[in-house]
Design an enzyme around this catalytic site. Structure first.
Site, PDB file in Angstrom:
ATOM      1  CD  GLU A  43      -3.022  -0.728  -0.155  1.00 38.46           C
ATOM      2  OE1 GLU A  43      -2.993   0.385  -0.714  1.00 38.46           O
ATOM      3  OE2 GLU A  43      -3.747  -1.656  -0.555  1.00 38.46           O
ATOM      4  CE1 TYR A 125      -6.874   3.220  -0.211  1.00 32.91           C
ATOM      5  CE2 TYR A 125      -4.468   3.183  -0.047  1.00 32.91           C
ATOM      6  CZ  TYR A 125      -5.648   2.646  -0.526  1.00 32.91           C
ATOM      7  OH  TYR A 125      -5.609   1.504  -1.289  1.00 32.91           O
ATOM      8  CG  ASP A 143      -8.196   3.441  -4.412  1.00 31.90           C
ATOM      9  OD1 ASP A 143      -9.393   3.511  -4.751  1.00 31.90           O
ATOM     10  OD2 ASP A 143      -7.425   2.568  -4.838  1.00 31.90           O
TER      11      ASP A 143
END
Ligand code: SF4
Length: 347
Positions: A43, A125, A143
């Site tokens: 990520e 996020y 996202d």
């Protein structure tokens, strides 16, 4: 729970079971979640970077530093060197800081969104994504792909910055208790492979039946922010005609339309306050106006026709008499060509 909060996860997870992208940091749909270290690393790498660019880096990093403890013990310069080419280097510095914080806390990642959020460099996020994908926590993972999908599903008529709160609400509402990690990855995959920015493949979309944007033209969403209105300027140009010739000047080389032949004007190009020019004394009469749009402003150019005969005031060093009949050959920029057409119509 409303109908879409039930039908969307069921339809999407069914689609994901058959169409999930196989990526090196993922577990197949429905299986035990992957190592949080791998989820977190992927990520961080995927922020502002494409999947295709990340894959070789992810494989290199996990081969060399297979655990968060190994990464925490790594030489910082070596990590930075291994990151070279992936860009946004603050991510690499945060990566090391985060790995060391996790190692100091016993080498185990926190398993909640709030706990993850407290780690160095983990934004909202990433914390939500790791909580959902690695720990099965119900978290709203939003996202850019998810923003686009939701803006279309809901046909949100506000542009993105203002629509974000609503998008988050929708994602919170439709994220299921069961398989929230797969749901987050399914939304990402849908955005990446079906609900693409251009030419979304609505015919193949598992959410087509509940999508409000589809029939309105999916590509309209997310709505683009309105362009800022251009400021306006006002100016005057002078049509001075004598015996079938008009007085043209050469504009100063450095200013707007510099070096080009033009009608004389009142210096509007140096005034950006939008104010109207002061009243004009002498033998002038109005000849209408023309509007012209430049890159950064609109110009309303009022045309003044000279009805006097004080020709001595015109300095041959500043300009020249040009036959009106051949004005098309003078090479006037569009603004002044429009003004000349207008003036000839008025005469
Ligand atoms: S139906 Fe089309 S616009 Fe709607 S979510 Fe699916 S791909 Fe996107």
């Amino acid at each position: 729970m409303d109908a879409s909060a039930q039908t969307i996860p069921a339809s999407l997870l069914g689609w994901y079971d058959a169409h999930a992208r196989a990526l090196p940091w993922r577990s197949p749909p429905g299986e035990a979640p992957p190592d949080p270290y791998r989820v977190w690393l992927s990520e961080v790498m995927l922020q502002q970077t494409t999947v295709a660019a990340v894959i070789p880096y992810f494989e290199k990093f996990t081969a060399r530093w297979p655990s968060v403890a190994a990464l925490a013990a790594a030489d910082e310069a070596e990590v930075m060197a291994a990151w070279a080419g992936l860009g946004y280097y603050s991510r690499a510095r945060n990566l090391i800081a985060c790995a060391r914080a996790v190692a100091e806390a016993g080498g185990i990642f926190p398993d909640t969104e709030a706990g993850l959020r407290a780690l160095p460099g983990l934004g909202a996020y990433t914390a939500a994504a790791v909580a959902a994908i690695a720990f099965g926590r119900r978290a709203a993972v939003v996202d850019a792909n998810v923003e686009r999908v939701v803006a279309r599903l809901e046909a949100l008529d506000r542009p993105l910055p203002q629509a974000r709160a609503r998008i988050r609400e929708v994602v919170e509402r439709i994220t299921p208790e069961d398989r929230p990690g797969d749901f987050a990855q399914a939304m990402m995959d849908l955005g990446a492979t079906v609900c693409t920015p251009r030419n979304p493949r609505c015919l193949l979309c598992p959410l087509a039946a509940v999508c409000k944007g589809r029939s309105l033209g999916a590509e309209r969403f997310p709505v683009k922010p309105a362009k800022k209105a251009k400021p306006g300027r006002k100016g005057r140009a002078f049509w001075i005609e004598r015996d079938g010739a008009v007085w043209l000047v050469r504009r100063a080389g450095r200013g707007m339309l510099g070096g080009m032949r033009a009608l004389p004007d009142d210096g509007w190009s140096a005034r950006d306050d939008g104010a109207a020019p002061p009243p004009l004394a002498g033998p002038w009469q109005g000849g209408g106006s023309v509007r012209h749009t430049f890159t950064h402003f609109h110009l309303d150019l009022q045309l003044m026709l000279y009805s006097g005969s004080d020709w001595a005031r015109l300095d041959p060093q500043d300009g020249e008499w040009w036959p009106v009949e051949r004005i098309g050959e003078a090479g006037l920029p569009t603004l002044f060509a429009k003004a000349a057409t207008r003036a000839r119509g008025e005469k």
